[in-house]
Write a protein that holds these residues in place. Sequence first.
Motif, PDB file in Angstrom:
ATOM      1  N   PRO A  82       0.841  -1.206   0.000  1.00  0.00           N
ATOM      2  CA  PRO A  82       0.000   0.000   0.000  1.00  0.00           C
ATOM      3  C   PRO A  82       0.877   1.257   0.000  1.00  0.00           C
ATOM      4  CG  PRO A  82      -0.695  -1.566   1.706  1.00  0.00           C
ATOM      5  CD  PRO A  82       0.619  -2.055   1.189  1.00  0.00           C
ATOM      6  N   ASP A  83       0.416   2.294  -0.692  1.00  0.00           N
ATOM      7  CA  ASP A  83       1.150   3.555  -0.704  1.00  0.00           C
ATOM      8  C   ASP A  83       1.188   4.151   0.706  1.00  0.00           C
ATOM      9  OD1 ASP A  83       1.418   3.220  -3.400  1.00  0.00           O
ATOM     10  OD2 ASP A  83      -0.091   4.710  -3.957  1.00  0.00           O
ATOM     11  N   MET A  84       2.337   4.692   1.086  1.00  0.00           N
ATOM     12  CA  MET A  84       2.482   5.393   2.364  1.00  0.00           C
ATOM     13  C   MET A  84       2.304   6.878   2.085  1.00  0.00           C
ATOM     14  SD  MET A  84       5.779   3.250   3.791  1.00  0.00           S
ATOM     15  CE  MET A  84       6.537   3.017   2.172  1.00  0.00           C
ATOM     16  N   GLU A  85       1.278   7.498   2.678  1.00  0.00           N
ATOM     17  CA  GLU A  85       0.870   8.845   2.279  1.00  0.00           C
ATOM     18  C   GLU A  85       1.021   9.869   3.398  1.00  0.00           C
ATOM     19  OE1 GLU A  85      -3.143   8.318   0.933  1.00  0.00           O
ATOM     20  OE2 GLU A  85      -2.502   7.567  -1.041  1.00  0.00           O
ATOM     21  N   LEU A  86       1.353  11.095   2.979  1.00  0.00           N
ATOM     22  CA  LEU A  86       1.376  12.250   3.870  1.00  0.00           C
ATOM     23  C   LEU A  86       0.332  13.251   3.392  1.00  0.00           C
ATOM     24  CD1 LEU A  86       5.154  13.138   4.434  1.00  0.00           C
ATOM     25  CD2 LEU A  86       3.591  12.126   6.097  1.00  0.00           C
ATOM     26  N   THR A  93       3.824  21.237  10.279  1.00  0.00           N
ATOM     27  CA  THR A  93       4.835  21.037  11.314  1.00  0.00           C
ATOM     28  C   THR A  93       4.719  19.650  11.957  1.00  0.00           C
ATOM     29  OG1 THR A  93       3.412  22.019  13.027  1.00  0.00           O
ATOM     30  CG2 THR A  93       4.900  23.501  11.825  1.00  0.00           C
ATOM     31  N   ASN A  94       3.584  18.992  11.757  1.00  0.00           N
ATOM     32  CA  ASN A  94       3.399  17.670  12.354  1.00  0.00           C
ATOM     33  C   ASN A  94       3.966  16.545  11.488  1.00  0.00           C
ATOM     34  OD1 ASN A  94       2.000  18.698  14.580  1.00  0.00           O
ATOM     35  ND2 ASN A  94       0.047  18.655  13.482  1.00  0.00           N
ATOM     36  N   LEU A  95       4.352  16.864  10.261  1.00  0.00           N
ATOM     37  CA  LEU A  95       4.754  15.814   9.339  1.00  0.00           C
ATOM     38  C   LEU A  95       6.019  15.098   9.789  1.00  0.00           C
ATOM     39  CD1 LEU A  95       4.071  17.480   5.866  1.00  0.00           C
ATOM     40  CD2 LEU A  95       2.614  15.920   7.157  1.00  0.00           C
ATOM     41  N   GLU A 191       8.741  19.585   5.388  1.00  0.00           N
ATOM     42  CA  GLU A 191       9.725  18.608   5.843  1.00  0.00           C
ATOM     43  C   GLU A 191       9.014  17.320   6.237  1.00  0.00           C
ATOM     44  OE1 GLU A 191      12.561  19.863   8.746  1.00  0.00           O
ATOM     45  OE2 GLU A 191      12.454  21.962   8.133  1.00  0.00           O
ATOM     46  N   TRP A 192       9.675  16.198   5.969  1.00  0.00           N
ATOM     47  CA  TRP A 192       9.145  14.911   6.379  1.00  0.00           C
ATOM     48  C   TRP A 192      10.309  13.961   6.659  1.00  0.00           C
ATOM     49  CZ3 TRP A 192       9.590  10.793   2.607  1.00  0.00           C
ATOM     50  CH2 TRP A 192       9.994  11.225   1.331  1.00  0.00           C
TER      51      TRP A 192
END
Length: 202
Positions: A82-86, A93-95, A191-192
Motif C-alpha cells: 500500500p502507498d504510504m501517504e502524507l 509542522t506535524n509531518l 519537511e518529512w
Amino acid sequence: MSDDPVAKVEGGIEELEIESNYKPPPEKSIEELINADKEDESLQKYKAALLGIAKETPVIVDPNDERKVLVKKLALCVEGRPDMELDLTGDLTNLKQQKFTIKEGITYCIRIDFIVQREIVHGLKYVQKTYRMGHQVDKMTHMVGSYPPKTEIQSYKTPSEDAPSGALARGSYTVHSLFTDDDKHQHLKWEWSFKIKSDWKD
C-alpha cells in the motif's frame, strides 16, 4: 539516494533553490492565451480542448486560496505494498512526527497529488534534499511539467530509484521538499522523515 554525507546543513529548507540559466517565457493568463490568434478558428478549438477551460468559466477550486497550485498529498510508492501517504493540507509542522519505514534496497518512487486552479502553471518542479545526522546526503530536482487548471486532482510520479542498503545506510533521514515552478513561485515547502531498516517489520 546516497548514503555518503556530502554537505552540512546551514539554512534548512530555505536552501532549496533552483540553479539554472534557463529563462522561462513571460507568464500568460488563460485569457491572454485564448485571445491570441482569434482569427484562427481551428487553433481556438485546439486551445480550448488543450486548456480544458473557457475564458468565461475559470477553474477556482478554493476561492479562499490565492495560490495556483494546491499540493494535497505526497505518497511513497513501493510495488506490491500500500502507498504510504502524507496529507499536505493540514499543519505541516506535524509531518516530521510521521516517519515512513523503508526496507533497505527496495525500489520506490514518490507520487505528488495536486490541484491547479485559476491559471496555467508553467514548468512545475519538485526539489528534494535529504539529510542524515545534520548532513545533506542527496539532492534531486524533477521536472514535473506545465499543467492547465482543473477541478480534478492531477498527479506526478518521480522515476523509480533504489533505497540504499547495508548497515551504514540504516537509520533516520529528514527530507526538505519544495514544489515550485519556472517563475520561482513556492507553491509549498515542507519537511518529512523516513527510516531505512533491514526489513519492513524491524
